[in-house]
Write a protein that holds these residues in place. Structure first.
Motif, PDB file in Angstrom:
ATOM      1  N   LYS A  77      -8.416 -12.514  -2.254  1.00 44.04           N
ATOM      2  CA  LYS A  77      -9.243 -11.670  -1.393  1.00 44.04           C
ATOM      3  C   LYS A  77      -8.769 -11.862   0.044  1.00 44.04           C
ATOM      4  O   LYS A  77      -9.260 -12.747   0.756  1.00 44.04           O
ATOM      5  CB  LYS A  77     -10.712 -12.034  -1.549  1.00 44.04           C
ATOM      6  CG  LYS A  77     -11.263 -11.760  -2.956  1.00 44.04           C
ATOM      7  CD  LYS A  77     -12.740 -12.119  -3.051  1.00 44.04           C
ATOM      8  CE  LYS A  77     -13.288 -11.806  -4.439  1.00 44.04           C
ATOM      9  NZ  LYS A  77     -14.734 -12.162  -4.568  1.00 44.04           N
ATOM     10  N   GLY A  79      -9.180 -10.282   2.842  1.00 34.10           N
ATOM     11  CA  GLY A  79     -10.068 -10.007   3.965  1.00 34.10           C
ATOM     12  C   GLY A  79      -9.439  -9.021   4.927  1.00 34.10           C
ATOM     13  O   GLY A  79      -8.772  -8.059   4.532  1.00 34.10           O
ATOM     14  N   PRO A  98      -2.649  -8.466  -4.317  1.00 36.21           N
ATOM     15  CA  PRO A  98      -3.984  -8.445  -3.704  1.00 36.21           C
ATOM     16  C   PRO A  98      -4.087  -7.567  -2.447  1.00 36.21           C
ATOM     17  O   PRO A  98      -5.151  -7.454  -1.875  1.00 36.21           O
ATOM     18  CB  PRO A  98      -4.187  -9.912  -3.348  1.00 36.21           C
ATOM     19  CG  PRO A  98      -2.821 -10.400  -3.014  1.00 36.21           C
ATOM     20  CD  PRO A  98      -1.890  -9.681  -3.960  1.00 36.21           C
ATOM     21  N   ASN A 101      -6.792  -5.000  -2.081  1.00 35.20           N
ATOM     22  CA  ASN A 101      -8.139  -5.518  -1.866  1.00 35.20           C
ATOM     23  C   ASN A 101      -8.422  -5.845  -0.402  1.00 35.20           C
ATOM     24  O   ASN A 101      -9.529  -6.271  -0.061  1.00 35.20           O
ATOM     25  CB  ASN A 101      -8.353  -6.785  -2.705  1.00 35.20           C
ATOM     26  CG  ASN A 101      -8.106  -6.550  -4.179  1.00 35.20           C
ATOM     27  OD1 ASN A 101      -8.445  -5.496  -4.700  1.00 35.20           O
ATOM     28  ND2 ASN A 101      -7.510  -7.520  -4.853  1.00 35.20           N
ATOM     29  N   ALA A 102      -7.441  -5.651   0.461  1.00 36.67           N
ATOM     30  CA  ALA A 102      -7.573  -6.030   1.865  1.00 36.67           C
ATOM     31  C   ALA A 102      -8.165  -4.899   2.704  1.00 36.67           C
ATOM     32  O   ALA A 102      -8.075  -3.718   2.355  1.00 36.67           O
ATOM     33  CB  ALA A 102      -6.208  -6.413   2.433  1.00 36.67           C
TER      34      ALA A 102
END
Length: 276
Positions: A77, A79, A98, A101-102
């Motif tokens: 994750k 961020g 990932p 998902n940012a």
């Protein structure tokens, strides 16, 4: 649509690219590079200390190392992520975990021909040495093959702004301190640069051990690590700094006469992981 057509034509050219000896930057090269990168990311090929298979990414430029290495470093994750230099502005990258998902912001000098604002990606334009972001704005700052251009002549490829035609070989150090400022405490900074025999051209420079050390010192990390990769006749391989200290950059813009190894650009990269 224009980019989709261009990519489709390049994929059609792939058999001819293979038949003609897989020459860098020829029709079919983009498809071969993208496929190599995607496979390496999906397989986790550049997880820390893993040995690359013989012949990996032969005759393909350093993005085949930088992107899979980057994805291997990112948390599940991420961020808030800043792409400092717009190296991640590709559909095949932003759609992969990932990174997908940012909360991604891309910053570069000037608008590019392709963007993905429809996927909730923010685009900001300006100088990475003096950004408009508040202190501690990001969880991750990514800067892939960008800082070697900072302070030099960016009018050749990246902007028409004549004020960006500079000759400040230490300009990248200001960007490094800015990366540190806009990172949250404990945040992650991932930087890649061409490495080897030091060289300054009008639009880029090649880093050596002294410059990598200066970069790290300017950031003042809580912890850091550096991974080195080299290129040779048998493709890319993991190595140590002293083994690639004399690696030479091949500048395609200066001519198309390839060496025996058919290097497409850098023959070595330093991949630097910094914790704020």
């Amino acid at each position: 649509m224009r980019f989709q057509i261009k990519e489709a034509l390049d994929r059609i050219a792939t058999p001819l690219y293979n038949l003609k000896g897989r020459r860098p930057w020829s029709p079919g090269y983009y498809t071969a590079k993208k496929d190599t990168i995607c496979a390496a990311i999906d397989k986790g090929l550049l997880i820390k200390d893993s040995k690359l298979p013989a012949g990996y990414a032969s005759r393909i430029d350093e993005r085949s190392i930088e992107y899979p290495w980057l994805f291997a470093q990112l948390p599940a994750k991420p961020g808030k992520v800043l792409d400092a230099g717009s190296a991640l502005n590709h559909g095949f990258l932003i759609e992969r975990a990932p990174l997908k998902n940012a909360e991604l912001t891309i910053m570069t000098l000037a608008p590019e021909k392709r963007c993905f604002w429809g996927r909730s990606i923010s685009y900001v334009f300006g100088d990475l040495r003096n950004t408009m972001f508040k202190d501690a704005s990001f969880d991750v700052v990514v800067s892939v093959s960008t800082i070697e251009h900072i302070g030099l002549d960016n009018t050749k490829l990246y902007t028409s702004d004549v004020t960006k035609k500079e000759n400040d070989v230490d300009g990248y150090l200001s960007a490094i301190t800015e990366y540190k400022r806009i990172l949250k405490p404990g945040g992650l900074c991932l930087i890649t640069v061409p490495y080897g025999k030091p060289e300054v051209q009008d639009w880029y420079q090649v880093f050596d051990e002294r410059m990598v050390t200066q970069l790290i010192d300017a950031f003042h990390p809580a912890e850091y690590s550096v991974d080195y990769f080299g290129y040779g006749l048998d493709g890319w391989f993991r190595t140590v700094a002293e083994n690639v200290a004399n690696a030479e950059f091949f500048d395609y813009n200066k001519g198309h006469r390839y060496a025996q190894d058919f290097a497409a650009a850098a023959r070595s990269v330093a991949c630097i992981r910094l914790i704020s």
